[in-house]
Design an enzyme around this catalytic site. Sequence first.
Site, PDB file in Angstrom:
ATOM      1  N   GLU A  24      42.032  35.027   9.794  1.00 43.56           N
ATOM      2  CA  GLU A  24      43.316  36.004  10.132  1.00 43.56           C
ATOM      3  C   GLU A  24      43.098  36.449  11.547  1.00 43.56           C
ATOM      4  O   GLU A  24      42.313  36.298  12.262  1.00 43.56           O
ATOM      5  CB  GLU A  24      43.366  37.097   9.143  1.00 43.56           C
ATOM      6  CG  GLU A  24      42.042  37.877   9.503  1.00 43.56           C
ATOM      7  CD  GLU A  24      42.260  39.458   9.007  1.00 43.56           C
ATOM      8  OE1 GLU A  24      43.316  40.008   9.506  1.00 43.56           O
ATOM      9  OE2 GLU A  24      41.504  39.969   8.463  1.00 43.56           O
ATOM     10  N   VAL A 105      45.375  39.942   5.958  1.00 41.96           N
ATOM     11  CA  VAL A 105      44.699  39.148   4.833  1.00 41.96           C
ATOM     12  C   VAL A 105      46.091  38.486   3.810  1.00 41.96           C
ATOM     13  O   VAL A 105      46.011  37.325   3.770  1.00 41.96           O
ATOM     14  CB  VAL A 105      43.651  40.047   4.126  1.00 41.96           C
ATOM     15  CG1 VAL A 105      43.145  39.188   2.697  1.00 41.96           C
ATOM     16  CG2 VAL A 105      42.489  40.202   4.702  1.00 41.96           C
ATOM     17  N   ASP A 141      47.064  43.569   0.159  1.00 41.55           N
ATOM     18  CA  ASP A 141      46.217  42.372   0.151  1.00 41.55           C
ATOM     19  C   ASP A 141      45.639  42.052  -1.418  1.00 41.55           C
ATOM     20  O   ASP A 141      45.283  40.986  -1.744  1.00 41.55           O
ATOM     21  CB  ASP A 141      44.533  42.622   0.841  1.00 41.55           C
ATOM     22  CG  ASP A 141      44.943  42.924   2.287  1.00 41.55           C
ATOM     23  OD1 ASP A 141      45.964  42.547   2.764  1.00 41.55           O
ATOM     24  OD2 ASP A 141      44.052  43.127   2.970  1.00 41.55           O
ATOM     25  N   LYS A 158      35.945  47.889   2.971  1.00 44.63           N
ATOM     26  CA  LYS A 158      35.354  48.816   3.812  1.00 44.63           C
ATOM     27  C   LYS A 158      35.153  50.134   3.409  1.00 44.63           C
ATOM     28  O   LYS A 158      35.732  50.674   2.545  1.00 44.63           O
ATOM     29  CB  LYS A 158      36.451  49.272   5.198  1.00 44.63           C
ATOM     30  CG  LYS A 158      36.638  48.252   5.997  1.00 44.63           C
ATOM     31  CD  LYS A 158      35.991  48.926   7.255  1.00 44.63           C
ATOM     32  CE  LYS A 158      35.731  47.578   8.225  1.00 44.63           C
ATOM     33  NZ  LYS A 158      37.334  47.089   8.953  1.00 44.63           N
TER      34      LYS A 158
HETATM   35  N1  PSU Z   1      39.461  45.192   7.372  1.00 44.52           N
HETATM   36  C1  PSU Z   1      38.811  45.012   8.762  1.00 44.52           C
HETATM   37  N2  PSU Z   1      39.275  44.634   9.727  1.00 44.52           N
HETATM   38  C2  PSU Z   1      40.644  44.620   9.698  1.00 44.52           C
HETATM   39  C3  PSU Z   1      41.457  44.894   8.463  1.00 44.52           C
HETATM   40  C4  PSU Z   1      40.819  44.980   7.404  1.00 44.52           C
HETATM   41  O1  PSU Z   1      37.582  45.006   8.378  1.00 44.52           O
HETATM   42  O2  PSU Z   1      41.044  44.175  10.994  1.00 44.52           O
HETATM   43  C5  PSU Z   1      42.897  44.512   8.629  1.00 44.52           C
HETATM   44  C6  PSU Z   1      42.884  43.104   7.635  1.00 44.52           C
HETATM   45  O3  PSU Z   1      43.921  42.315   8.353  1.00 44.52           O
HETATM   46  C7  PSU Z   1      43.576  43.834   6.103  1.00 44.52           C
HETATM   47  C8  PSU Z   1      44.259  44.782   6.893  1.00 44.52           C
HETATM   48  O4  PSU Z   1      44.379  42.481   5.596  1.00 44.52           O
HETATM   49  O5  PSU Z   1      43.492  45.391   7.772  1.00 44.52           O
HETATM   50  C9  PSU Z   1      44.607  45.796   5.575  1.00 44.52           C
HETATM   51  O6  PSU Z   1      45.669  46.567   6.149  1.00 44.52           O
HETATM   52  P1  PSU Z   1      46.404  47.759   5.094  1.00 44.52           P
HETATM   53  O7  PSU Z   1      45.296  48.587   4.500  1.00 44.52           O
HETATM   54  O8  PSU Z   1      47.422  48.466   5.976  1.00 44.52           O
HETATM   55  O9  PSU Z   1      46.825  46.783   3.915  1.00 44.52           O
END
Ligand code: PSU
Length: 304
Positions: A24, A105, A141, A158
């Site tokens: 990604e 993702v 995701d 995370k």
């Molecule tokens: N987790 C990580 N690093 C990242 C992300 C998640 O350790 O850069 C990024 C990924 O691209 C994931 C996105 O798909 O954050 C999720 O964002 P949101 O919570 O806004 O859907």
Amino acid sequence: MILPAYSDEVFNARDSGAPIVALESTVITHGLPFPSNLETARRTESDVRESGAVPATVAIVDGQIRIGLSDNELQMLARSADTAKLSRADLPMAIAQGRTGSTTVAATIICADRAGIDVFATGGIGGVHRGAESSFDVSADLRELALTPVTVVAAGAKAVLDLPKTLEVLETLGVPVIAFGQDCFPAFWSRSSGLKAPLRADSPDEIARAHQIRRNLGLSGGQFVANPIPAEAEIPYPEIQTAVEAALRAASAEGITGKEVTPFLLSRILELTEGRSLTANVALLRSNARLAAEIAKEISVPAR
Ligand code: PSU
Ligand code: MN
């Protein structure tokens, strides 16, 4: 018809049926600071190659779905401060408007599937945020994993997220959550979250077979392989919690919402751990790239 554009390396791999691993680009634009983001993007691509597969970093460049980027394009993404972060909802409009953006993702799964790529490596997936019972902040995701048949290798989710709720939603959606080589669900910077993972696999071969069986059964959706961070790079769960809680308090004090939440928390934790989280992040990305390559190699072997 919206056709992806391939790098020569990926084009040739598709032609010859060689194993390919999608990577990604939001981790480049929003996940890691410059220049570590650029070094890590190059390094994970090399890890995939050294493991015997072909890397395909995914992004939208000038309105085109790109599967495999040149080094100049990696540099452009790594250096730019205001690249759009694209998920399922905004991907088509970015293409319609001829814009450039990194893929989360969810968006990378969509593009990989379009390109016939079965396996994708990242750091951590998005999930259910803490406080989701009032904010309703649940990453797209999770739903994408339920819809689109790509096996995603990540180091868990995370510790900034609500991990029990994230596992509950994945269960509801019917997404297999497979801890690699251990019973416990890993928590990104830490090998253990203290929660048991629903499934366990000890070899890339089992994961590849389950991927093929899902397809043969006509089941929608992919698999989530949770690969624990290498032991020497981990930050134990209680230790990282202090930084996580401080970052969450800052986000709430500053009124951060929506797409900004994940990038904000990541950069705060980086500051609070004085770079230790960065070292851990790079180590787990590389380890995930290597495991994904092993799975992709097994999938590319004709079914026995
Ligand atoms: N987790 C990580 N690093 C990242 C992300 C998640 O350790 O850069 C990024 C990924 O691209 C994931 C996105 O798909 O954050 C999720 O964002 P949101 O919570 O806004 O859907
Ligand atoms: Mn969100």
